[in-house]
Design a protein around this motif. Sequence first.
Motif, PDB file in Angstrom:
ATOM      1  N   ASP A  42       0.861  -1.184   0.000  1.00  0.00           N
ATOM      2  CA  ASP A  42       0.000   0.000   0.000  1.00  0.00           C
ATOM      3  C   ASP A  42       0.904   1.244   0.000  1.00  0.00           C
ATOM      4  OD1 ASP A  42      -2.016   1.840   0.241  1.00  0.00           O
ATOM      5  OD2 ASP A  42      -2.373   1.469   2.379  1.00  0.00           O
ATOM      6  N   VAL A  43       0.848   2.003  -1.106  1.00  0.00           N
ATOM      7  CA  VAL A  43       1.733   3.160  -1.265  1.00  0.00           C
ATOM      8  C   VAL A  43       0.919   4.442  -1.174  1.00  0.00           C
ATOM      9  CG1 VAL A  43       3.518   4.234  -2.684  1.00  0.00           C
ATOM     10  CG2 VAL A  43       3.175   1.756  -2.799  1.00  0.00           C
ATOM     11  N   PHE A  44       1.335   5.332  -0.274  1.00  0.00           N
ATOM     12  CA  PHE A  44       0.639   6.613  -0.116  1.00  0.00           C
ATOM     13  C   PHE A  44       1.531   7.741  -0.621  1.00  0.00           C
ATOM     14  CE2 PHE A  44      -0.052  10.584   2.134  1.00  0.00           C
ATOM     15  CZ  PHE A  44      -1.428  10.770   1.988  1.00  0.00           C
ATOM     16  N   MET A  45       0.925   8.609  -1.436  1.00  0.00           N
ATOM     17  CA  MET A  45       1.583   9.830  -1.904  1.00  0.00           C
ATOM     18  C   MET A  45       0.551  10.938  -1.872  1.00  0.00           C
ATOM     19  SD  MET A  45       3.235  10.624  -5.642  1.00  0.00           S
ATOM     20  CE  MET A  45       3.588  12.336  -6.088  1.00  0.00           C
ATOM     21  N   SER A  46       0.862  12.035  -1.244  1.00  0.00           N
ATOM     22  CA  SER A  46      -0.139  13.073  -0.966  1.00  0.00           C
ATOM     23  C   SER A  46      -0.826  13.593  -2.224  1.00  0.00           C
ATOM     24  CB  SER A  46       0.512  14.239  -0.214  1.00  0.00           C
ATOM     25  OG  SER A  46       1.568  14.799  -0.972  1.00  0.00           O
ATOM     26  N   GLU A  47      -0.115  13.781  -3.292  1.00  0.00           N
ATOM     27  CA  GLU A  47      -0.700  14.355  -4.504  1.00  0.00           C
ATOM     28  C   GLU A  47      -1.783  13.463  -5.091  1.00  0.00           C
ATOM     29  OE1 GLU A  47      -1.348  17.033  -7.645  1.00  0.00           O
ATOM     30  OE2 GLU A  47      -0.348  17.255  -5.707  1.00  0.00           O
ATOM     31  N   GLU A  48      -1.608  12.148  -4.953  1.00  0.00           N
ATOM     32  CA  GLU A  48      -2.526  11.217  -5.612  1.00  0.00           C
ATOM     33  C   GLU A  48      -3.541  10.595  -4.664  1.00  0.00           C
ATOM     34  OE1 GLU A  48      -0.223   8.348  -7.758  1.00  0.00           O
ATOM     35  OE2 GLU A  48       0.205   9.762  -9.377  1.00  0.00           O
ATOM     36  N   ASP A  49      -3.276  10.622  -3.370  1.00  0.00           N
ATOM     37  CA  ASP A  49      -4.086   9.838  -2.444  1.00  0.00           C
ATOM     38  C   ASP A  49      -4.846  10.656  -1.408  1.00  0.00           C
ATOM     39  OD1 ASP A  49      -3.325   7.293  -3.547  1.00  0.00           O
ATOM     40  OD2 ASP A  49      -1.348   7.635  -2.674  1.00  0.00           O
ATOM     41  N   ILE A  50      -4.966  11.951  -1.635  1.00  0.00           N
ATOM     42  CA  ILE A  50      -5.810  12.787  -0.778  1.00  0.00           C
ATOM     43  C   ILE A  50      -6.976  13.301  -1.625  1.00  0.00           C
ATOM     44  CG2 ILE A  50      -5.939  14.894   0.598  1.00  0.00           C
ATOM     45  CD1 ILE A  50      -3.051  14.540   1.340  1.00  0.00           C
ATOM     46  N   LYS A  51      -8.168  13.007  -1.186  1.00  0.00           N
ATOM     47  CA  LYS A  51      -9.361  13.374  -1.952  1.00  0.00           C
ATOM     48  C   LYS A  51      -9.812  14.798  -1.615  1.00  0.00           C
ATOM     49  CE  LYS A  51     -10.916   8.555  -1.877  1.00  0.00           C
ATOM     50  NZ  LYS A  51     -11.969   7.622  -1.414  1.00  0.00           N
ATOM     51  N   ALA A  52     -10.589  15.362  -2.516  1.00  0.00           N
ATOM     52  CA  ALA A  52     -11.134  16.701  -2.288  1.00  0.00           C
ATOM     53  C   ALA A  52     -11.945  16.724  -0.997  1.00  0.00           C
ATOM     54  CB  ALA A  52     -12.013  17.110  -3.471  1.00  0.00           C
ATOM     55  N   GLY A  53     -11.708  17.732  -0.176  1.00  0.00           N
ATOM     56  CA  GLY A  53     -12.450  17.885   1.068  1.00  0.00           C
ATOM     57  C   GLY A  53     -11.764  17.290   2.279  1.00  0.00           C
ATOM     58  N   GLU A  54     -10.760  16.444   2.057  1.00  0.00           N
ATOM     59  CA  GLU A  54     -10.043  15.858   3.192  1.00  0.00           C
ATOM     60  C   GLU A  54      -9.061  16.872   3.781  1.00  0.00           C
ATOM     61  OE1 GLU A  54      -9.618  11.168   2.880  1.00  0.00           O
ATOM     62  OE2 GLU A  54      -8.556  12.144   1.239  1.00  0.00           O
ATOM     63  N   PHE A  55      -8.810  16.750   5.074  1.00  0.00           N
ATOM     64  CA  PHE A  55      -7.837  17.617   5.732  1.00  0.00           C
ATOM     65  C   PHE A  55      -6.434  17.112   5.405  1.00  0.00           C
ATOM     66  CE2 PHE A  55     -11.670  18.196   8.320  1.00  0.00           C
ATOM     67  CZ  PHE A  55     -11.748  19.587   8.317  1.00  0.00           C
ATOM     68  N   VAL A  56      -5.712  17.910   4.635  1.00  0.00           N
ATOM     69  CA  VAL A  56      -4.436  17.464   4.076  1.00  0.00           C
ATOM     70  C   VAL A  56      -3.437  17.078   5.159  1.00  0.00           C
ATOM     71  CG1 VAL A  56      -2.450  18.154   2.677  1.00  0.00           C
ATOM     72  CG2 VAL A  56      -4.760  18.830   1.985  1.00  0.00           C
ATOM     73  N   GLN A  57      -3.181  17.967   6.115  1.00  0.00           N
ATOM     74  CA  GLN A  57      -2.138  17.700   7.098  1.00  0.00           C
ATOM     75  C   GLN A  57      -2.506  16.515   7.986  1.00  0.00           C
ATOM     76  OE1 GLN A  57      -0.473  21.171   8.755  1.00  0.00           O
ATOM     77  NE2 GLN A  57       0.965  20.093  10.067  1.00  0.00           N
ATOM     78  N   GLU A  58      -3.787  16.418   8.358  1.00  0.00           N
ATOM     79  CA  GLU A  58      -4.211  15.289   9.177  1.00  0.00           C
ATOM     80  C   GLU A  58      -4.006  13.973   8.437  1.00  0.00           C
ATOM     81  OE1 GLU A  58      -8.167  15.685  10.621  1.00  0.00           O
ATOM     82  OE2 GLU A  58      -7.777  17.568  11.691  1.00  0.00           O
ATOM     83  N   LYS A  59      -4.310  13.958   7.138  1.00  0.00           N
ATOM     84  CA  LYS A  59      -4.163  12.736   6.340  1.00  0.00           C
ATOM     85  C   LYS A  59      -2.690  12.354   6.215  1.00  0.00           C
ATOM     86  CE  LYS A  59      -6.072   9.591   3.522  1.00  0.00           C
ATOM     87  NZ  LYS A  59      -6.747   9.893   2.257  1.00  0.00           N
ATOM     88  N   ILE A  60      -1.838  13.361   6.038  1.00  0.00           N
ATOM     89  CA  ILE A  60      -0.399  13.098   5.921  1.00  0.00           C
ATOM     90  C   ILE A  60       0.149  12.547   7.236  1.00  0.00           C
ATOM     91  CG2 ILE A  60       1.857  14.232   5.712  1.00  0.00           C
ATOM     92  CD1 ILE A  60       0.592  16.024   3.557  1.00  0.00           C
ATOM     93  N   ILE A  61      -0.180  13.208   8.338  1.00  0.00           N
ATOM     94  CA  ILE A  61       0.309  12.761   9.650  1.00  0.00           C
ATOM     95  C   ILE A  61      -0.160  11.338   9.947  1.00  0.00           C
ATOM     96  CG2 ILE A  61       0.125  13.127  12.138  1.00  0.00           C
ATOM     97  CD1 ILE A  61       1.985  15.077  10.709  1.00  0.00           C
TER      98      ILE A  61
END
Length: 367
Positions: free
Chosen positions: A32-51
């Motif tokens: 399972d590979v996470f990359m912020s540009e591709e795996d954060i959906k519209a409306g999600e809290f970016v920093q919370e998702k990254i952390i």
Amino acid sequence: MKKIFISWSKKRSEEFAKIVKSTIEKLDSDIDVFMSEEDIKAGEFVQEKIISNIENCDILILCFTTENKRSPWLLYEAGYASGLHKVVIPFLFDNDSMWHSWIDNPMNIAREISFCHGDLLKDFTEIFSLKETSTNQHIIENFKKEIELCKEQFRDIDIQCEDLVEKLSSIDKFTITSPIFREKTAYFLSGFETFELWKIIIQSFLYTGKYLWIYGRKNMKLFGGNFNELFQYLDEKSMMPNMDGIDFKLMFLNPDSDEVNFAHKDQDIFKSELRTTMLRAKKIIGTNTVLQKCCRLYSNKRDEIIIRIDNSIIYCKPHFDIKGNPNIMTNAAFEVFSVFSKKGQHCVQKYMDVWNKAIDNRKFEVF
């Protein structure tokens, strides 16, 4: 399922990160590979998702390039993951020995993987516990090709000039507001004909260079006593057939030409300095007939200043006053580009046209 977090900063690093993500997924679909540009959906809290994804990952991969190595965001993500005792692996996409040089960098304790060196197939299979199969080898080979294509797309200057431009860029004298890159040309806003520039030229040529062509007038800095090592090296090479592949060409303005009267605002000083430098050249070169043949005298007006150092051209266009005399060029702006570019080919042809019309220095009384 193993979880990978890919950290990136700035556009080129982002594109490399996308290729890394795609490659890992091809190597093992269960990762399972996470990359912020591709795996954060519209409306999600970016920093919370990254952390959250850093906290839940097994491995954090940092995509380092020369332009992002001091990125606060990369440092933050690396430090946070390191504090959680995650496996942190820097991926180096450029040949930069100073990538981990800033104070308290958490990467000082992490072993890097370099795209420029090492066995990528072995590195990938060790990181992700894969087998070295022919399929995986093919995937890694395609990964290398994709990265090289991406590098070429983002390259500021042709690869032949990168080392020289990097050395020039490390000198503060040349980099207050430069270089500026346009169409694979590096524009330096100051520093031409300075000692610092000549030092880099000579250091770049010594022991590894093949071409050094100089279209000078007096060449005072070259024969001022600071670069005796260059002429000792050339003297050694002159004892070998064809100078061991070294192509050294040096041109002085002919002191007996009409052009010498228009080559400087203060003609008397210029003529005296020109003859003095040629006497120094005679003393340094001595009776070495091979090196004597490397020096010629031209009589034409110099409307382009061309220095070839291997496959890079250092270029400057003289500016003239209302009387037609050239302004002083020391610390003027200059350009660097590849000999294989259109401008580079023009310069090579121009240099050779002048060289072929120039006379052998040995015919002049100084030599």
